[in-house]
Write a protein that holds these residues in place. Structure first.
Motif, mmCIF file in Angstrom:
data_model
loop_
_atom_site.group_PDB
_atom_site.id
_atom_site.type_symbol
_atom_site.label_atom_id
_atom_site.label_comp_id
_atom_site.label_asym_id
_atom_site.label_seq_id
_atom_site.Cartn_x
_atom_site.Cartn_y
_atom_site.Cartn_z
ATOM 1 N N THR A 210 2.457 -1.333 -6.376
ATOM 2 C CA THR A 210 3.901 -1.112 -6.380
ATOM 3 C C THR A 210 4.520 -2.230 -5.567
ATOM 4 O OG1 THR A 210 3.641 1.269 -6.551
ATOM 5 C CG2 THR A 210 5.776 0.485 -5.775
ATOM 6 N N CYS B 141 1.411 5.298 -0.865
ATOM 7 C CA CYS B 141 0.930 5.618 -2.214
ATOM 8 C C CYS B 141 -0.423 6.287 -2.172
ATOM 9 C CB CYS B 141 0.906 4.395 -3.113
ATOM 10 S SG CYS B 141 -0.448 3.268 -2.808
ATOM 11 N N ILE C 259 1.416 -7.190 2.202
ATOM 12 C CA ILE C 259 0.725 -5.973 1.755
ATOM 13 C C ILE C 259 0.901 -4.953 2.874
ATOM 14 C CG2 ILE C 259 -1.484 -4.945 1.102
ATOM 15 C CD1 ILE C 259 -2.372 -7.705 0.117
ATOM 16 N N VAL C 260 1.632 -3.871 2.605
ATOM 17 C CA VAL C 260 2.004 -2.955 3.700
ATOM 18 C C VAL C 260 1.311 -1.599 3.626
ATOM 19 C CG1 VAL C 260 4.224 -4.046 4.166
ATOM 20 C CG2 VAL C 260 4.097 -2.199 2.483
ATOM 21 N N GLY C 261 0.494 -1.382 2.627
ATOM 22 C CA GLY C 261 -0.181 -0.096 2.586
ATOM 23 C C GLY C 261 -0.992 0.040 1.332
ATOM 24 N N GLY C 262 -1.688 1.173 1.244
ATOM 25 C CA GLY C 262 -2.497 1.364 0.060
ATOM 26 C C GLY C 262 -3.345 2.599 0.120
ATOM 27 N N ASP C 263 -4.234 2.688 -0.834
ATOM 28 C CA ASP C 263 -5.066 3.863 -1.000
ATOM 29 C C ASP C 263 -6.347 3.384 -1.683
ATOM 30 O OD1 ASP C 263 -5.739 6.603 -1.108
ATOM 31 O OD2 ASP C 263 -5.038 6.747 -3.177
ATOM 32 N N ILE C 264 -7.478 3.928 -1.267
ATOM 33 C CA ILE C 264 -8.736 3.595 -1.923
ATOM 34 C C ILE C 264 -9.396 4.893 -2.363
ATOM 35 C CG2 ILE C 264 -10.981 2.460 -1.681
ATOM 36 C CD1 ILE C 264 -9.676 0.996 0.791
ATOM 37 N N CYS D 234 6.223 -0.649 -10.541
ATOM 38 C CA CYS D 234 4.766 -0.561 -10.405
ATOM 39 C C CYS D 234 4.077 -0.809 -11.731
ATOM 40 C CB CYS D 234 4.333 0.765 -9.796
ATOM 41 S SG CYS D 234 4.406 2.160 -10.903
ATOM 42 N N ALA E 149 -0.124 -0.885 -13.315
ATOM 43 C CA ALA E 149 -1.558 -0.742 -13.089
ATOM 44 C C ALA E 149 -2.316 -1.704 -13.991
ATOM 45 C CB ALA E 149 -1.979 0.685 -13.396
ATOM 46 N N ASN F 91 -3.640 -0.352 -8.929
ATOM 47 C CA ASN F 91 -2.232 -0.028 -9.122
ATOM 48 C C ASN F 91 -1.433 -0.641 -7.978
ATOM 49 O OD1 ASN F 91 -0.530 2.057 -10.885
ATOM 50 N ND2 ASN F 91 0.329 1.863 -8.832
ATOM 51 N N ASP G 138 4.837 3.453 -15.006
ATOM 52 C CA ASP G 138 4.024 2.625 -15.879
ATOM 53 C C ASP G 138 3.070 3.583 -16.592
ATOM 54 O OD1 ASP G 138 2.851 0.275 -16.925
ATOM 55 O OD2 ASP G 138 1.283 0.313 -15.398
ATOM 56 N N TYR H 234 1.954 -2.873 9.565
ATOM 57 C CA TYR H 234 2.396 -1.792 8.692
ATOM 58 C C TYR H 234 1.309 -0.762 8.402
ATOM 59 C CZ TYR H 234 6.023 -5.254 7.885
ATOM 60 O OH TYR H 234 7.018 -6.165 8.059
ATOM 61 N N ILE H 235 0.040 -1.224 8.475
ATOM 62 C CA ILE H 235 -1.048 -0.380 7.978
ATOM 63 C C ILE H 235 -1.662 0.448 9.098
ATOM 64 C CG2 ILE H 235 -3.355 -0.478 6.929
ATOM 65 C CD1 ILE H 235 -2.247 -3.024 5.418
ATOM 66 N N VAL I 57 2.442 -2.305 -2.079
ATOM 67 C CA VAL I 57 1.416 -1.325 -1.712
ATOM 68 C C VAL I 57 0.392 -1.312 -2.837
ATOM 69 C CG1 VAL I 57 2.702 0.158 -0.129
ATOM 70 C CG2 VAL I 57 2.875 0.562 -2.562
ATOM 71 N N VAL I 58 -0.844 -1.172 -2.464
ATOM 72 C CA VAL I 58 -1.961 -1.450 -3.348
ATOM 73 C C VAL I 58 -2.874 -0.238 -3.400
ATOM 74 C CG1 VAL I 58 -4.072 -2.813 -3.428
ATOM 75 C CG2 VAL I 58 -1.895 -3.924 -2.855
ATOM 76 N N SER I 59 -3.119 0.285 -4.572
ATOM 77 C CA SER I 59 -4.027 1.416 -4.711
ATOM 78 C C SER I 59 -5.224 0.965 -5.548
ATOM 79 C CB SER I 59 -3.269 2.553 -5.389
ATOM 80 O OG SER I 59 -4.103 3.632 -5.621
ATOM 81 N N PHE J 23 -9.775 -7.703 -2.232
ATOM 82 C CA PHE J 23 -8.632 -7.640 -1.327
ATOM 83 C C PHE J 23 -8.240 -9.026 -0.818
ATOM 84 C CE2 PHE J 23 -6.416 -7.333 2.610
ATOM 85 C CZ PHE J 23 -5.350 -6.557 2.210
#
Lengths: 319, 319
Positions: free
Chosen positions: A128, B38, A112-117, A38, A40, A126, B116, B22-23, A80-82, A98
Motif C-alpha cells: 500500500t 496492514c 517503508i513504514v510498516g508491514g506484515d509477514i 494498493c 498485490a 501486497n 485491488d 516507524y516500525i 506498507v508492505v505485506s 526486503f
C-alpha cells in the motif's frame, strides 16, 4: 471466469455498495490531499520463480504501486508492505526480497513504514502506497476534453516482449527484459507534466496496456479518441522480438500490458508548453474527439476500434 | 522453520535496514498524526474454507486491522482492501465477501476507499487501515513504568477454544465460536481509556496471545511484570471447552491467540479513575515490576516465567 471482466463487474458493485467518491481512479484522494492505493503481486500470476529473481519481484512490487501515484501526478511518500511466503521460504530469501524493496524505496525517496509477514502456499506481496497531491491537485481519468492532445511517456509493448523472451529463454532482448522485470514508475515525468502545464489534465498509468488506458480515460471523460499507430512509441528491439514471435508489434503495444508508462490528455496550449519544455519525455500519440469510441489508424491507413476483449490479462500459469 | 521467530528476526532486520522510527508498534505514526497498519489473512493459515463462512472471513480481515488502531488508542477512518482469489471463485462469492467487509466497516464508521483484485491459488485478503491519533496522542508499547497496573479488556482463551471446537465440529460452544469467528476490535474501549485517563500509558492488542502481548510491552518498556492467574478474565464456556479438550485453560488464555483484546499498563492513579468510570470494560490482571521477566502466579501459588517458545502460531494446515 475471465478475471479482468470479473474485476470490472466487482469494481462497479463495490462503487455502488460503498457509496463513496473514493473508488475509480488510480488512487483514492483522502482529506488533506492524501493519496492511497494498493496492489498485490502474486507468484504464478504476476511473476514466476525462479524466472524472476527476488530482486525483480521486490522492485516490481513497489514499482506498480508508485506508478499509481505517478498516474495522479502525485508524490509518493510511504509504503506498507505485506509479505506472504511459503513455510520453506528462507530468512535469507526474505532478507534479499526486503533489501531490494528498500533499495527501490530509497531511490524514490519513499519510506517503508510498516508491514506484515504471514505464511501462504505461494509468494504474495501486497504493497500500500501513501503519497500527497502535487500543489495544483490530482490529475484524474475524467479530465479529458474534446480537442485535447493524447500524450504518452516512454514506449509500449516492450514489457510484453520481455515476458515473451523470458518464457522463450531468449536472453538477448535485454531492453525488453529489463522493461518487463524492472519497470520504473514515471514519477519524475508526472511531476514535470504538472509543473510545466500548471494545470490538471487527464492521466492514467498503462499498467493493463495502452488500449485499456485509452478506454479507461475515454469512459471516465465521456469522450472518444483517434490514435495513430505511427505516433505510438515502440522500441526497435520490441519490433525485432515481435517479428521473431510472429506477433504484430502494434498488438503488444496496445494489449501487452505492464509497460507502466503514463498516458494522458492535455489542451493544445499545454501540449505546446510541454513539447518545448520536455521534448523527449512526452510524445503526442493522437487526439481527443467528441464521438464515442477509441480508434487506431494503422500505418496502412486502415482504421479500427480498440478490441477490449483482448485486454491485458496476467500470466495464465495459475489456474 | 518456526515462522513466528522468523518474523521476529525479520522485523529486527527491517528495522535496522529501513533505519526509521516507524516500525515496531501496532501502527506506524506518520506526520499529522496519521496511523497506518496492514495485516493479511490467508486461506489455510488464518481460516479454512468452508469451515469459515465468507462473512466470517470478510469481518475478520477488517477486525484484525481495526484492532491495530485500537492498540494505539486511535480512531480508524479508512481501509484499502486487496483480495486475491482462485480463478474458480465466483463473482457471487466475491460480492458476499465484500458485502460483509462493507457491513463491518459501516459499523465502525470506516470507509472502504480502494483496493485491488487479483488471482491467486488460495483466497488471500490484505487490508491496510488508516486512522488518526486521539487528541492526547498514541499509546505505545514502550510506555509501561514500574508500579503501573497491568490491565486488559474482555476475556482470554475463548478464540482458541472456538477454533478447537470448530475443528472438532462441536457447535455448542457458541460464545467461543463467535469470539473466534467474529472478533470485535476494542475501539470504543481504547478511546474510553484515553478519554478517562487523559494520559498515555502502554497499550497493545493481544492478537498473538496474552503472553506475547505482555512480553512485547515488557521488552519495549524495559520492565518486568507480575501477573496473577486468578485475575486473568476467562469465560466459563472457555473453561468448559478446555476441560473437554484436556487443556489447561490458562494455556489457552496465555498462548491461544486471536482474542484481539487490549492489554495495557496505567499508573495507579489512572487505574483508580478508570475502575470508577468503567468498572466492567477493564480488569486489573497484575503489576509492572522493575525486575526483568514476565511471571505468572498460578491459582495454586506456583510462579513461573512465561514460556515464549509456546507463542501463538496460526493454523498449521498450510505447509
Amino acid at each position: 471466469m475471465p478475471f479482468a471482466s470479473a474485476e470490472q463487474q466487482l469494481i462497479e458493485f463495490i462503487k455502488q455498495e460503498a457509496g463513496n467518491q473514493y473508488i475509480g481512479d488510480d488512487c483514492a484522494i483522502l482529506s488533506g490531499g492524501l493519496l492511497v492505493s494498493c496492489d498485490a503481486i502474486v507468484e504464478g500470476v504476476h511473476f514466476l520463480l525462479p524466472d524472476h529473481s527476488l530482486e525483480d519481484i521486490g522492485f516490481k512490487s513497489l514499482a506498480v504501486n508508485l506508478s499509481d501515484i505517478a498516474a495522479m501526478a502525485g508524490i509518493p511518500q510511504f509504503v506498507v508492505v505485506s509479505i506472504s511466503a511459503p513455510a520453506d521460504f528462507s530468512i535469507y530469501s526474505l532478507k534479499r526480497l526486503f533489501k531490494a524493496m528498500h533499495q527501490f524505496a530509497d531511490k524514490y525517496r519513499v519510506k517503508i513504514v510498516g508491514g506484515d509477514i504471514t505464511r501462504a502456499s505461494k509468494l504474495h506481496l501486497n504493497v500500500t502506497v501513501l503519497g500527497k497531491e502535487n500543489t495544483n491537485g490530482s490529475w484524474l481519468r475524467s479530465a479529458a476534453r474534446t480537442g485535447d492532445v493524447v500524450i504518452a511517456t516512454g514506449d509500449f509493448g516492450a514489457a510484453a516482449a520481455g515476458l515473451w523472451s523470458l518464457l522463450q529463454n531468449l536472453r538477448s532482448y535485454r531492453y525488453c527484459l529489463t522493461k518487463h522485470r524492472r519497470p520504473e514508475p514515471r514519477i519524475k515525468e508526472a511531476l514535470q507534466l504538472a509543473a510545466v502545464t500548471q494545470s490538471k489534465g487527464a492521466l492514467i498509468d498503462a499498467s493493463d496496456g495502452l488500449a485499456d488506458a485509452l478506454v479507461q480515460i475515454s469512459a471516465a471523460s465521456n469522450v472518444g479518441m483517434e490514435i495513430k499507430e505511427d505516433l505510438i512509441p515502440m522500441h526497435e528491439e520490441m519490433r525485432k522480438a515481435a517479428k521473431e514471435a510472429r506477433v504484430d508489434p502494434l498488438h503488444w503495444a496496445l494489449y501487452g500490458g505492464e509497460d507502466y508508462e503514463l498516458v494522458g490528455c492535455v489542451s493544445a496550449a499545454d501540449w505546446d508548453l510541454l513539447s518545448k519544455a520536455t521534448p523527449r519525455n512526452f510524445k503526442k500519440i493522437g487526439a481527443v474527439s467528441s464521438a464515442p469510441g477509441v480508434f487506431v489508424e494503422k500505418s496502412t491507413g486502415e482504421r479500427h476500434a480498440l478490441d477490449m476483449s483482448q485486454t491485458f490479462q496476467h500470466l495464465k500459469a495459475d489456474g
